[in-house]
Design a protein around this motif. Sequence first.
Motif, mmCIF file in Angstrom:
data_model
loop_
_atom_site.group_PDB
_atom_site.id
_atom_site.type_symbol
_atom_site.label_atom_id
_atom_site.label_comp_id
_atom_site.label_asym_id
_atom_site.label_seq_id
_atom_site.Cartn_x
_atom_site.Cartn_y
_atom_site.Cartn_z
ATOM 1 N N VAL A 71 -19.265 -48.510 -57.648
ATOM 2 C CA VAL A 71 -20.526 -47.594 -57.051
ATOM 3 C C VAL A 71 -21.451 -47.349 -57.808
ATOM 4 N N VAL A 72 -22.668 -47.556 -57.350
ATOM 5 C CA VAL A 72 -24.039 -47.047 -57.988
ATOM 6 C C VAL A 72 -24.736 -46.130 -56.862
ATOM 7 N N ARG A 73 -24.731 -44.866 -57.268
ATOM 8 C CA ARG A 73 -25.534 -44.016 -56.404
ATOM 9 C C ARG A 73 -27.011 -44.102 -56.416
ATOM 10 N N CYS A 74 -27.824 -44.010 -55.649
ATOM 11 C CA CYS A 74 -29.252 -44.297 -55.896
ATOM 12 C C CYS A 74 -29.974 -43.986 -54.489
ATOM 13 N N PRO A 75 -31.275 -43.406 -54.943
ATOM 14 C CA PRO A 75 -32.141 -43.284 -53.582
ATOM 15 C C PRO A 75 -32.310 -44.476 -52.862
ATOM 16 N N TRP A 76 -32.855 -44.531 -51.570
ATOM 17 C CA TRP A 76 -32.572 -45.711 -50.792
ATOM 18 C C TRP A 76 -33.832 -46.658 -51.240
ATOM 19 N N ILE A 77 -34.810 -46.266 -51.821
ATOM 20 C CA ILE A 77 -35.710 -47.240 -52.284
ATOM 21 C C ILE A 77 -34.971 -48.168 -53.494
ATOM 22 N N ARG A 78 -34.624 -47.165 -54.550
ATOM 23 C CA ARG A 78 -33.934 -47.821 -55.631
ATOM 24 C C ARG A 78 -32.869 -48.721 -55.306
ATOM 25 N N CYS A 79 -31.942 -48.452 -54.359
ATOM 26 C CA CYS A 79 -30.931 -49.221 -53.813
ATOM 27 C C CYS A 79 -31.412 -50.688 -53.449
ATOM 28 N N LEU A 80 -32.523 -50.646 -52.596
ATOM 29 C CA LEU A 80 -33.072 -51.992 -52.185
ATOM 30 C C LEU A 80 -33.635 -52.725 -53.456
ATOM 31 N N THR A 81 -34.314 -51.957 -54.417
ATOM 32 C CA THR A 81 -34.634 -52.715 -55.596
ATOM 33 C C THR A 81 -33.582 -53.349 -56.318
ATOM 34 N N LEU A 82 -32.282 -52.709 -56.503
ATOM 35 C CA LEU A 82 -31.205 -53.163 -57.193
ATOM 36 C C LEU A 82 -30.679 -54.299 -56.433
ATOM 37 N N LEU A 83 -30.740 -54.381 -55.251
ATOM 38 C CA LEU A 83 -30.403 -55.679 -54.456
ATOM 39 C C LEU A 83 -31.264 -56.827 -54.513
ATOM 40 N N GLU A 84 -32.601 -56.503 -54.503
ATOM 41 C CA GLU A 84 -33.348 -57.572 -54.804
ATOM 42 C C GLU A 84 -33.312 -58.205 -56.195
ATOM 43 N N ASN A 85 -33.172 -57.151 -56.941
ATOM 44 C CA ASN A 85 -32.813 -57.939 -58.357
ATOM 45 C C ASN A 85 -31.547 -58.732 -58.667
ATOM 46 N N GLY A 86 -30.572 -58.340 -57.867
ATOM 47 C CA GLY A 86 -29.271 -58.946 -58.177
ATOM 48 C C GLY A 86 -28.478 -58.090 -58.911
ATOM 49 N N SER A 98 -38.028 -58.610 -41.728
ATOM 50 C CA SER A 98 -38.277 -59.677 -42.370
ATOM 51 C C SER A 98 -38.300 -59.677 -43.687
ATOM 52 N N GLU A 99 -39.250 -58.442 -44.275
ATOM 53 C CA GLU A 99 -39.519 -58.472 -45.447
ATOM 54 C C GLU A 99 -38.060 -58.373 -46.729
ATOM 55 N N ARG A 100 -37.261 -57.888 -45.947
ATOM 56 C CA ARG A 100 -35.922 -57.714 -46.660
ATOM 57 C C ARG A 100 -35.163 -58.816 -46.745
ATOM 58 N N GLU A 101 -35.306 -59.837 -45.656
ATOM 59 C CA GLU A 101 -34.572 -61.039 -45.613
ATOM 60 C C GLU A 101 -34.993 -61.901 -46.508
ATOM 61 N N GLU A 102 -35.752 -61.602 -47.563
ATOM 62 C CA GLU A 102 -36.131 -62.568 -48.436
ATOM 63 C C GLU A 102 -35.266 -62.507 -49.536
ATOM 64 N N SER A 220 -26.961 -59.177 -51.403
ATOM 65 C CA SER A 220 -28.044 -59.730 -52.176
ATOM 66 C C SER A 220 -27.836 -61.194 -52.230
ATOM 67 N N LYS A 221 -29.105 -61.920 -52.268
ATOM 68 C CA LYS A 221 -29.122 -63.184 -52.226
ATOM 69 C C LYS A 221 -28.955 -63.704 -53.574
ATOM 70 N N LYS A 222 -28.988 -62.688 -54.729
ATOM 71 C CA LYS A 222 -28.783 -63.092 -56.211
ATOM 72 C C LYS A 222 -27.476 -62.858 -56.665
#
Length: 260
Positions: A71-86, A98-102, A220-222
């Motif tokens: 588990v990684v606890r994170c504010p929502w925006i930070r959680c999305l960043t972690l997913l985007e970066n893999g 649509s922007e998240r589906e990237e 995450s796609k990464k």
Amino acid sequence: MSVRLAKLILVFWLTIIFSPYTLGEKFVYAVSDFPPWTIWSDDLVGSGGVKGIDVDIVNALAEKLGLTVEVVRCPWIRCLTLLENGEADITGSLLRRSEREEYLHYFMPPYLAPSYCVFYVRKGERDSIRDYEDLYGGMRVGVSRGARYFPRFDQDSRINREVVTSNDQLLPMLALNRIHTFVVEEDVGDYLIANNGYSGKFEKASYRYSFSRYGYFALSKKSLYIERADEFRVILKEMIDAGLVDELRKKYIQPVEMSN
């Protein structure tokens, strides 16, 4: 042993050591604080400090896949960043954009069905908000900073908003008559009222807004596990079809009844 054979053995073991499926014990789950779906609690020893409907689903999914959740606890925006970066593998309670589906692979079908955006009032004041226009005329409406509710409300400059940083701050404000009502998604409001000592003190206003949006889990796609996405999807669907989400809702949510 020949040099060639030694090299083949070395390659074999390196392949096993660095295979994502061998390293399956690490399955990183990004968790924001969004009761009752995800609930942060420092009193929860051995569970990463989280519980909730989504948490139980991810733990059940990981168990079936032979993975161990980190588990990684994170504010929502930070959680999305972690997913985007893999840096994280999975999260839930996602709206499909649509922007998240990237950078996210959404699992179908959605596990959260459309719900209601509800205005909570003090007991006996249900009819103080019978339609949308009753929100005008000096009524003080409690909202959470950065939250989106529904288009008409979000864009309406005539609403007299009292902004707080978290939803749980709205309950004492309503009890102390500092606001006339607060607005929140129904499951979230019912959970907060039942678990913060306000049962029987509030009720739902006659007016409510029906959502047409759904909630999803996404990978995450990464992620190291992206090649197993279809396996994840099949298991999630089996759990949804078996009624797991409905059972977990009953576990965590005590509905606030509407008065007659």
